[in-house]
Scaffold this motif. Structure first.
Motif, PDB file in Angstrom:
ATOM      1  N   ASN A  57      30.635 -28.982  23.217  1.00  0.00           N
ATOM      2  CA  ASN A  57      29.802 -27.924  22.321  1.00  0.00           C
ATOM      3  C   ASN A  57      30.841 -26.573  22.269  1.00  0.00           C
ATOM      4  O   ASN A  57      30.516 -25.731  23.263  1.00  0.00           O
ATOM      5  CB  ASN A  57      28.422 -27.744  22.584  1.00  0.00           C
ATOM      6  N   PRO A  58      31.371 -26.342  21.580  1.00  0.00           N
ATOM      7  CA  PRO A  58      32.249 -25.025  21.366  1.00  0.00           C
ATOM      8  C   PRO A  58      31.563 -24.018  21.374  1.00  0.00           C
ATOM      9  O   PRO A  58      31.948 -22.866  21.734  1.00  0.00           O
ATOM     10  CB  PRO A  58      32.964 -25.136  20.187  1.00  0.00           C
ATOM     11  N   GLY A  59      30.225 -23.876  20.835  1.00  0.00           N
ATOM     12  CA  GLY A  59      29.253 -22.373  20.768  1.00  0.00           C
ATOM     13  C   GLY A  59      29.069 -22.169  22.005  1.00  0.00           C
ATOM     14  O   GLY A  59      28.753 -20.999  22.342  1.00  0.00           O
ATOM     15  N   GLN A  60      29.041 -22.972  22.988  1.00  0.00           N
ATOM     16  CA  GLN A  60      28.433 -22.715  24.460  1.00  0.00           C
ATOM     17  C   GLN A  60      29.543 -22.779  25.531  1.00  0.00           C
ATOM     18  O   GLN A  60      29.386 -22.653  26.670  1.00  0.00           O
ATOM     19  CB  GLN A  60      27.199 -23.579  24.850  1.00  0.00           C
ATOM     20  N   GLY A  61      30.758 -22.940  25.287  1.00  0.00           N
ATOM     21  CA  GLY A  61      31.835 -22.862  26.404  1.00  0.00           C
ATOM     22  C   GLY A  61      31.954 -24.155  26.829  1.00  0.00           C
ATOM     23  O   GLY A  61      33.258 -24.795  26.806  1.00  0.00           O
ATOM     24  N   ALA A  62      30.974 -24.629  27.512  1.00  0.00           N
ATOM     25  CA  ALA A  62      31.383 -25.946  28.052  1.00  0.00           C
ATOM     26  C   ALA A  62      29.880 -26.944  28.243  1.00  0.00           C
ATOM     27  O   ALA A  62      29.737 -27.520  29.138  1.00  0.00           O
ATOM     28  CB  ALA A  62      31.474 -25.792  29.668  1.00  0.00           C
ATOM     29  N   GLY A  63      29.023 -26.706  27.098  1.00  0.00           N
ATOM     30  CA  GLY A  63      27.985 -27.638  27.129  1.00  0.00           C
ATOM     31  C   GLY A  63      28.410 -29.018  26.478  1.00  0.00           C
ATOM     32  O   GLY A  63      29.664 -29.182  25.939  1.00  0.00           O
ATOM     33  N   ILE A  64      27.368 -29.898  26.570  1.00  0.00           N
ATOM     34  CA  ILE A  64      27.682 -31.313  26.158  1.00  0.00           C
ATOM     35  C   ILE A  64      26.472 -31.273  24.922  1.00  0.00           C
ATOM     36  O   ILE A  64      25.433 -31.319  25.268  1.00  0.00           O
ATOM     37  CB  ILE A  64      27.667 -32.309  27.161  1.00  0.00           C
ATOM     38  N   LEU A  65      26.761 -31.620  23.544  1.00  0.00           N
ATOM     39  CA  LEU A  65      25.736 -31.597  22.676  1.00  0.00           C
ATOM     40  C   LEU A  65      25.439 -32.948  22.084  1.00  0.00           C
ATOM     41  O   LEU A  65      26.368 -33.848  21.737  1.00  0.00           O
ATOM     42  CB  LEU A  65      26.228 -30.738  21.493  1.00  0.00           C
ATOM     43  N   ASN A  66      24.405 -33.363  21.720  1.00  0.00           N
ATOM     44  CA  ASN A  66      23.972 -34.394  21.054  1.00  0.00           C
ATOM     45  C   ASN A  66      24.115 -33.873  19.521  1.00  0.00           C
ATOM     46  O   ASN A  66      23.072 -33.009  18.844  1.00  0.00           O
ATOM     47  CB  ASN A  66      22.489 -35.009  21.007  1.00  0.00           C
ATOM     48  N   PRO A  67      24.999 -34.545  18.799  1.00  0.00           N
ATOM     49  CA  PRO A  67      25.314 -33.600  17.343  1.00  0.00           C
ATOM     50  C   PRO A  67      23.935 -34.163  16.307  1.00  0.00           C
ATOM     51  O   PRO A  67      24.025 -33.510  15.509  1.00  0.00           O
ATOM     52  CB  PRO A  67      26.557 -34.444  16.893  1.00  0.00           C
ATOM     53  N   VAL A  68      22.995 -35.182  16.533  1.00  0.00           N
ATOM     54  CA  VAL A  68      21.977 -35.159  15.734  1.00  0.00           C
ATOM     55  C   VAL A  68      20.855 -34.200  15.957  1.00  0.00           C
ATOM     56  O   VAL A  68      20.398 -33.549  15.004  1.00  0.00           O
ATOM     57  CB  VAL A  68      21.622 -36.650  15.886  1.00  0.00           C
ATOM     58  N   SER A  69      20.366 -34.219  17.252  1.00  0.00           N
ATOM     59  CA  SER A  69      19.359 -33.347  17.501  1.00  0.00           C
ATOM     60  C   SER A  69      19.844 -31.805  17.560  1.00  0.00           C
ATOM     61  O   SER A  69      19.009 -30.936  17.600  1.00  0.00           O
ATOM     62  CB  SER A  69      18.859 -33.672  18.869  1.00  0.00           C
ATOM     63  N   ARG A  70      21.040 -31.685  17.573  1.00  0.00           N
ATOM     64  CA  ARG A  70      21.797 -30.402  18.093  1.00  0.00           C
ATOM     65  C   ARG A  70      21.216 -29.704  19.203  1.00  0.00           C
ATOM     66  O   ARG A  70      21.292 -28.468  19.307  1.00  0.00           O
ATOM     67  CB  ARG A  70      21.520 -29.386  16.622  1.00  0.00           C
ATOM     68  N   ARG A  71      20.903 -30.563  20.393  1.00  0.00           N
ATOM     69  CA  ARG A  71      20.496 -30.058  21.735  1.00  0.00           C
ATOM     70  C   ARG A  71      21.370 -30.506  22.478  1.00  0.00           C
ATOM     71  O   ARG A  71      22.311 -31.177  22.620  1.00  0.00           O
ATOM     72  CB  ARG A  71      18.933 -30.666  21.803  1.00  0.00           C
ATOM     73  N   CYS A  72      21.454 -29.898  23.830  1.00  0.00           N
ATOM     74  CA  CYS A  72      22.348 -29.789  24.577  1.00  0.00           C
ATOM     75  C   CYS A  72      21.801 -30.277  25.889  1.00  0.00           C
ATOM     76  O   CYS A  72      20.497 -30.133  26.437  1.00  0.00           O
ATOM     77  CB  CYS A  72      23.136 -28.356  25.328  1.00  0.00           C
ATOM     78  N   ILE A  73      22.485 -31.049  26.705  1.00  0.00           N
ATOM     79  CA  ILE A  73      22.378 -31.826  28.090  1.00  0.00           C
ATOM     80  C   ILE A  73      21.851 -30.534  29.036  1.00  0.00           C
ATOM     81  O   ILE A  73      22.545 -29.614  29.033  1.00  0.00           O
ATOM     82  CB  ILE A  73      23.412 -32.636  28.676  1.00  0.00           C
ATOM     83  N   ASP A  74      20.900 -30.703  29.640  1.00  0.00           N
ATOM     84  CA  ASP A  74      20.085 -29.539  30.337  1.00  0.00           C
ATOM     85  C   ASP A  74      19.573 -30.254  31.456  1.00  0.00           C
ATOM     86  O   ASP A  74      18.956 -31.099  31.686  1.00  0.00           O
ATOM     87  CB  ASP A  74      19.237 -28.864  29.444  1.00  0.00           C
ATOM     88  N   ASP A  75      19.400 -29.267  32.654  1.00  0.00           N
ATOM     89  CA  ASP A  75      18.914 -29.450  34.102  1.00  0.00           C
ATOM     90  C   ASP A  75      17.621 -28.775  33.662  1.00  0.00           C
ATOM     91  O   ASP A  75      17.541 -27.527  33.745  1.00  0.00           O
ATOM     92  CB  ASP A  75      19.652 -28.952  35.212  1.00  0.00           C
ATOM     93  N   PRO A  76      16.469 -29.446  33.645  1.00  0.00           N
ATOM     94  CA  PRO A  76      15.309 -28.520  33.324  1.00  0.00           C
ATOM     95  C   PRO A  76      14.785 -27.750  34.477  1.00  0.00           C
ATOM     96  O   PRO A  76      14.167 -26.677  34.040  1.00  0.00           O
ATOM     97  CB  PRO A  76      14.164 -29.747  33.117  1.00  0.00           C
ATOM     98  N   ALA A  77      14.998 -28.017  35.726  1.00  0.00           N
ATOM     99  CA  ALA A  77      14.641 -27.310  36.925  1.00  0.00           C
ATOM    100  C   ALA A  77      15.603 -26.041  36.942  1.00  0.00           C
ATOM    101  O   ALA A  77      15.260 -24.952  37.415  1.00  0.00           O
ATOM    102  CB  ALA A  77      14.472 -27.921  38.212  1.00  0.00           C
ATOM    103  N   ALA A  78      16.833 -26.243  36.492  1.00  0.00           N
ATOM    104  CA  ALA A  78      17.928 -25.215  36.995  1.00  0.00           C
ATOM    105  C   ALA A  78      17.981 -24.808  38.127  1.00  0.00           C
ATOM    106  O   ALA A  78      18.058 -23.773  38.682  1.00  0.00           O
ATOM    107  CB  ALA A  78      17.753 -24.018  35.936  1.00  0.00           C
ATOM    108  N   THR A  79      17.884 -25.929  39.113  1.00  0.00           N
ATOM    109  CA  THR A  79      17.830 -25.640  40.598  1.00  0.00           C
ATOM    110  C   THR A  79      18.903 -26.671  41.110  1.00  0.00           C
ATOM    111  O   THR A  79      19.539 -27.547  40.592  1.00  0.00           O
ATOM    112  CB  THR A  79      16.435 -26.094  41.280  1.00  0.00           C
ATOM    113  N   ASN A  80      19.104 -26.559  42.527  1.00  0.00           N
ATOM    114  CA  ASN A  80      19.815 -27.447  43.228  1.00  0.00           C
ATOM    115  C   ASN A  80      19.131 -28.912  43.482  1.00  0.00           C
ATOM    116  O   ASN A  80      19.774 -29.713  44.343  1.00  0.00           O
ATOM    117  CB  ASN A  80      20.477 -26.878  44.418  1.00  0.00           C
ATOM    118  N   ALA A  81      18.021 -29.267  43.064  1.00  0.00           N
ATOM    119  CA  ALA A  81      17.038 -30.335  43.385  1.00  0.00           C
ATOM    120  C   ALA A  81      17.683 -31.688  43.100  1.00  0.00           C
ATOM    121  O   ALA A  81      17.924 -31.869  41.798  1.00  0.00           O
ATOM    122  CB  ALA A  81      15.761 -30.287  42.932  1.00  0.00           C
ATOM    123  N   ASN A  82      18.353 -32.441  44.140  1.00  0.00           N
ATOM    124  CA  ASN A  82      18.409 -33.725  43.822  1.00  0.00           C
ATOM    125  C   ASN A  82      17.541 -34.696  42.964  1.00  0.00           C
ATOM    126  O   ASN A  82      16.339 -34.470  43.127  1.00  0.00           O
ATOM    127  CB  ASN A  82      18.925 -34.554  45.026  1.00  0.00           C
TER     128      ASN A  82
END
Length: 628
Positions: free
Chosen positions: A583-608
Motif C-alpha cells: 500500500n503506497p499510501g501508508q508506506g509499508a502497509g498490506i492492502l486488500n484491493p477490493v475492500s481497500r482495507r489494510c492488514i491490522d493488529d487489532p490489539a496493537a500490542t505484543n500479545a501472541n
C-alpha cells in the motif's frame, strides 16, 4: 549460440565443432596485461565451484594451442574499444578484444554458452561443453545502465555488490546509486555527521535505516570497477532533501528542525537556496563524493523541486553544475534540469511518462547528451500487471514486451538519435526491502533493457528475444535469482507461481505473521506471534497477487470486506478475499484491493496469538508489515 542475451551483432554457429572443458583445461591471458589476467581469474572463480576443476590462469605471450585464451590482439576491428570476438573450435576457446573491458564482455557471452549449472556455488554434474561458432560483437550505446534507490530503503554493501554481479552478466556497465532523498541520507560526509546518524536512521514505513561509510562506498566502487561497471552517485537537490533538512536545521529557511519523514510523497522539500551555508554544504558534499568516485559523472538530481521558485532553481542548478565541473566531473540530472542553463558536459536523463518533452528535445537538438529512462517503459519499480503484490503503477504496468518493444534512439519526439547516449532502468525502492525484491522486479525485464542498449536495432525481434530470455531461467535458478515468471515468455522450466519468500515482520518489534497451530486446515487463524523462523511464518508472494503459506492462501474470512474481518489460511481459490498489495499510501502497509482495507493488529500490542484482521488503512504501527 541462438540464445545469447543481449543478441550479438554477428553470430555464426558451427554445429560440427564444440570445446569440452575438463580438469586439464587452462585459462591463458595476455601476458602484457594485468587487467586481462584479472578477467581470467574472474572467469575461473565463476567456473571452479560448479566444475570442481582447478582451471589455472596463466599468462601467455603467444596464442596457445588449447584451453581458453583471453587475448588483447587480433580482434576484428569492428569490435572497437568495448566489443569482442569469440571463436570456439574443437581445440580451444579464444576471446579477443582491443581492451580488457571487451574481454570481460566476451566472458559474459561465454558464460551463457555453458550449461546454466556453471553458475552454481557447489559441485554439479554436467557436460561442460561450449558449442562451436564465431561471434563478433560490440555495443550500440556506450551507456547501458541501471539505477538502484538505496535512499527510500537501505541496501547493504553486500546486497549492492550482488546486484552488480547480476547486472554485469548482461553487459550493463553503469550503476546509478540514488544515495539521498527525503526518507534517508546514505553516505557519510566528513564534517556533517548528522547526515548519517540522523538522516541515515530512517526509511519508508519506519523501517531500519542505514548508511555507507566512505570506506563502504569505496568497496562498492571497487567491486563495480572490477566488473567494468561505473558507479554514478546521485545527491538529489534542491528538492528531495528532507533527510538533510532533518539533520541540519540551518539548511531550512526558518532555521527550525524538521522531524524525519518515512512516507512516500514527493515534491515537498527544498534546500534554502538563499543561505550561504547551503552552498557550503553542497560544495562539501560534491567535493567529497567526487574524490571517492573514479567515474566521470555525479548526478545532482534536480527533479520534482516543486517548493523551489523557478528562477532560484535555475540559478542554483547553474551553480551546482559548475561545482561538479570544478571537482573534475560532469553533471548528470533528471530532465527537469533543462530549466537551468546546461553545461556542455551535462548529461540529461529523461524519465517522463510521455514521448514528448519540448525542453529536453530542444536541449538534445543543441548538443546535450540524453540517457533514456521513460517511466512507462523503463521503470523497474512499476508492477508487471495489476496482480503484482510489490511495486508501483502510477506510470504503467510493464511486462516484458512493454519493456522490450521501444527504441531509445527514437522514443523522444524531436530529439536527434545522435543525442541519445544510452539507456537506464531505474529501480525505486518504496516497496522493496530485500535482495529477493530487487531480483523480482529486475528480472526478467533487465535483460530487455540490456539488449536495447547493446544489440543492433536490426536484431530487434520479440519472438526471438522471448526464446532467448526463456533460456536464462535455469541460469537464474542456479544463481539464486527469484524472478517473475511472465506469461509472455515460453520458459524452458516449470513456471514458479511465487516470488520473494520469507517472514512477514510486523511494525511491532519482534512479531511476525504466523499460521496458528499445526494442521493448516482451511480456516486456521492467522495471528501475530514472536518471530521464530518456523515454517508457520514462511510466506511467499504469489505472481497472482496472493500471499501463500503451506500451499494455501491468506484469506479474509467469509470474503468479508468490513472492519474487523479476521484473516485465515484457506485453499487458494482466486477470490478477491485472497488478493493483497503493498500500500503506497501508508508506506509499508498490506492492502486488500477490493475492500481497500489494510492488514491490522487489532490489539496493537505484543500479545501472541492475536488474530489479525483488516481495517481502514491509517498508517499506524499496527498496520506496518514488511513483505518478504
Amino acid at each position: 549460440m541462438s540464445t545469447i542475451v543481449p543478441q550479438p551483432a554477428l553470430v555464426e554457429p558451427d554445429t560440427s565443432a564444440s570445446f569440452p572443458i575438463s580438469s586439464s583445461t587452462r585459462i591463458y591471458t595476455d601476458a602484457g596485461s594485468t587487467a586481462a589476467g584479472d578477467v581470467g581469474n574472474y572467469l575461473a572463480e565463476i567456473m571452479r565451484p560448479s566444475t570442481d576443476y582447478p582451471l589455472p590462469v596463466m599468462p601467455s605471450t603467444t596464442a596457445p594451442a588449447g584451453g581458453i585464451a583471453l587475448l588483447l590482439s587480433g580482434a576484428d576491428p569492428s569490435v572497437g574499444a568495448t566489443g569482442y570476438q569469440l571463436d570456439v573450435t574443437a581445440s580451444r576457446v579464444t576471446i579477443r578484444a582491443q581492451q580488457p573491458e571487451g574481454l570481460f564482455a566476451g566472458v559474459q557471452t561465454l558464460r551463457q554458452l555453458l550449461p546454466a549449472q556453471i553458475e552454481a556455488k557447489d559441485t554439479r554434474q554436467a557436460s561442460w561443453t561450449v558449442p562451436g561458432g564465431h561471434v563478433v560483437d560490440h555495443p550500440r550505446f556506450a551507456y547501458r545502465g541501471a539505477m538502484l534507490d538505496v535512499a527510500r530503503h537501505f541496501f547493504t554493501v553486500e546486497q549492492v555488490k550482488r546486484h552488480i554481479d547480476n547486472l554485469a552478466l548482461y553487459k550493463i556497465n553503469y550503476l546509478h546509486l540514488h544515495l539521498t532523498d527525503d526518507q534517508g541520507w546514505r553516505i557519510a560526509i566528513d564534517g556533517w555527521p548528522n547526515l548519517s546518524t540522523v538522516g541515515g536512521s530512517t526509511s519508508v514505513g519506519d523501517g531500519p535505516g542505514g548508511y555507507y561509510t566512505q570506506a563502504d562506498y569505496q568497496q562498492i566502487v571497487a567491486h563495480a570497477t572490477a566488473r567494468y561497471v561505473t558507479i554514478v552517485p546521485e545527491i538529489d537537490m534542491p528538492g528531495h532533501v528532507h533527510a538533510a533538512l532533518a539533520s541540519y536545521p540551518e539548511l531550512n529557511c526558518d532555521g527550525k528542525p524538521r522531524a524525519p519523514y518515512t512516507g512516500t510523497d514527493v515534491g515537498f522539500s527544498s534546500l534554502c537556496l538563499g543561505r550561504p551555508i547551503t552552498q557550503t554544504f553542497v560544495d562539501d558534499v560534491i567535493r567529497q563524493i567526487a574524490a571517492l568516485t573514479p567515474g566521470p559523472y555525479i548526478s545532482i538530481g534536480g527533479d520534482e523541486a516543486h517548493q523551489t521558485k523557478p528562477s532560484e532553481y535555475a540559478t542554483f542548478m547553474n551553480w551546482a553544475q559548475q561545482t561538479v565541473a570544478k571537482y573534475g566531473k560532469a553533471a548528470f540530472g533528471w530532465h527537469q534540469i533543462t530549466g537551468a542553463s546546461l553545461q556542455p558536459s551535462t548529461m540529461v536523463q529523461y524519465w517522463g511518462d510521455s514521448s514528448t518533452h519540448v525542453a529536453t528535445a530542444s536541449a538534445a537538438a543543441n548538443g546535450t547528451g540524453l540517457i533514456m529512462s521513460p517511466a512507462k517503459r523503463a521503470y523497474l519499480d512499476q508492477k508487471y500487471d495489476s496482480r503484482t503484490v510489490i511495486g508501483l503503477s502510477w506510470a504503467a504496468e510493464i511486462d516484458v514486451r512493454s519493456a522490450y518493444d521501444w527504441d531509445p534512439a527514437t522514443y523522444l519526439s524531436g530529439a536527434p538519435a545522435s543525442s541519445v547516449r544510452g539507456i537506464e532502468a531505474p529501480l525505486w525502492s518504496e516497496s522493496i526491502t530485500t535482495s529477493q525484491d530487487i531480483d523480482y522486479l529486475t528480472f526478467p525485464r533487465l535483460p530487455a533493457y540490456a539488449e536495447l542498449g547493446w544489440s543492433p536495432s536490426s536484431t530487434h525481434d520479440f519472438t526471438r528475444f522471448s526464446r532467448s530470455l526463456a533460456a536464462q531461467g535455469p541460469r537464474w535458478d542456479a544463481l539464486g535469482i527469484r524472478y517473475y515468471h511472465s506469461s509472455q515468455i515460453p520458459w524452458s522450466t516449470a513456471s514458479s507461481s511465487t516470488g520473494p519468500q520469507g517472514p512477514v515482520p510486523s511494525g511491532i518489534e519482534g512479531k511476525c505473521l504466523d499460521v496458528l497451530g499445526a494442521n493448516h486446515a482451511d480456516g486456521t487463524p492467522v495471528v501475530l506471534y514472536d518471530c521464530n523462523g518456523t515454517p508457520a511464518q514462511h510466506w511467499a508472494i504469489g505472481n497472482d497477487g496472493t500471499l501463500r503459506a503451506f500451499g494455501k492462501c491468506l484469506d479474509v474470512t467469509a470474503g468479508a470486506t468490513t472492519n474487523g474481518a479476521k484473516l485465515q489460511l484457506y485453499t487458494c481459490n482466486g477470490t478477491p478475499a485472497q488478493q493483497w498489495r503493498w500500500n503506497p499510501g501508508q508506506g509499508a502497509g498490506i492492502l486488500n484491493p477490493v475492500s481497500r482495507r489494510c492488514i491490522d493488529d487489532p490489539a496493537a500490542t505484543n500479545a501472541n496469538r492475536t488474530q489479525i484482521q483488516i481495517h481502514d488503512c491509517n498508517g499506524t504501527r499496527a498496520q506496518i508489515w514488511r513483505l518478504p
